[in-house]
Design a protein around this motif. Sequence first.
Motif, PDB file in Angstrom:
ATOM      1  N   TYR A 275       0.188  -1.112   0.100  1.00  0.00           N
ATOM      2  CA  TYR A 275       0.038  -0.202  -0.016  1.00  0.00           C
ATOM      3  C   TYR A 275       0.637   1.221  -0.206  1.00  0.00           C
ATOM      4  CZ  TYR A 275      -3.399  -2.817   0.475  1.00  0.00           C
ATOM      5  OH  TYR A 275      -4.355  -4.727   0.747  1.00  0.00           O
ATOM      6  N   VAL A 276       2.390   1.178   0.408  1.00  0.00           N
ATOM      7  CA  VAL A 276       2.825   2.109   0.186  1.00  0.00           C
ATOM      8  C   VAL A 276       4.069   1.923  -0.954  1.00  0.00           C
ATOM      9  CG1 VAL A 276       4.901   4.237   1.431  1.00  0.00           C
ATOM     10  CG2 VAL A 276       2.958   2.986   2.894  1.00  0.00           C
ATOM     11  N   VAL A 277       4.114   1.131  -0.947  1.00  0.00           N
ATOM     12  CA  VAL A 277       5.334   1.422  -2.060  1.00  0.00           C
ATOM     13  C   VAL A 277       4.638   0.989  -3.973  1.00  0.00           C
ATOM     14  CG1 VAL A 277       8.009  -0.160  -3.510  1.00  0.00           C
ATOM     15  CG2 VAL A 277       7.671   0.860   0.054  1.00  0.00           C
ATOM     16  N   GLY A 278       3.236   0.445  -2.913  1.00  0.00           N
ATOM     17  CA  GLY A 278       2.679  -0.578  -4.687  1.00  0.00           C
ATOM     18  C   GLY A 278       3.059  -1.951  -5.078  1.00  0.00           C
ATOM     19  N   LYS A 279       3.983  -2.282  -4.720  1.00  0.00           N
ATOM     20  CA  LYS A 279       4.429  -3.858  -5.304  1.00  0.00           C
ATOM     21  C   LYS A 279       2.653  -4.730  -5.400  1.00  0.00           C
ATOM     22  CE  LYS A 279       8.894  -3.422  -3.473  1.00  0.00           C
ATOM     23  NZ  LYS A 279      10.013  -4.606  -2.737  1.00  0.00           N
ATOM     24  N   SER A 280       3.124  -5.530  -5.740  1.00  0.00           N
ATOM     25  CA  SER A 280       2.073  -6.279  -6.469  1.00  0.00           C
ATOM     26  C   SER A 280       1.931  -7.401  -5.387  1.00  0.00           C
ATOM     27  CB  SER A 280       2.126  -7.178  -7.687  1.00  0.00           C
ATOM     28  OG  SER A 280       2.970  -8.025  -7.883  1.00  0.00           O
ATOM     29  N   TRP A 281       1.660  -8.393  -5.449  1.00  0.00           N
ATOM     30  CA  TRP A 281       1.087  -9.620  -4.296  1.00  0.00           C
ATOM     31  C   TRP A 281       2.217 -10.488  -4.834  1.00  0.00           C
ATOM     32  CZ3 TRP A 281      -0.668  -8.748   0.177  1.00  0.00           C
ATOM     33  CH2 TRP A 281      -1.785  -7.254   0.643  1.00  0.00           C
TER      34      TRP A 281
END
Length: 118
Positions: A76-82
Amino acid sequence: MLAITNGILHEALLAPALGDGVAHVLSTLLLAAAVATVAALFVRRFAHEADRRTLLSIGGLWTVLTLAFEFGFGRYVVGKSWAVLLADYDVLAGRIWVLVPLTLLVAPLVAARYVERR
């Protein structure tokens, strides 16, 4: 703080110098050793009084908080996918990061047993 420092060390020094695969293994082992050391310092004061359930509860809390931060911040901060976040836990791909949460879980218990024997 240990994990953040470890991540900075991984990204700034280890990965550029050693490549991602070797840096991943080295940073995983370094963080596991740092967690074990901090756990030994932490439980030293009450190792003789704490029971197994309490020590595993402390380790469980450390593990849950760490994973919540890792996945919450990463997603939610860095925006990496699961998929990217879970990739470090793929042991079949040579990723051994699963050792970190396992170390967090058992470190208070193992450290207390070590301190009791000394």
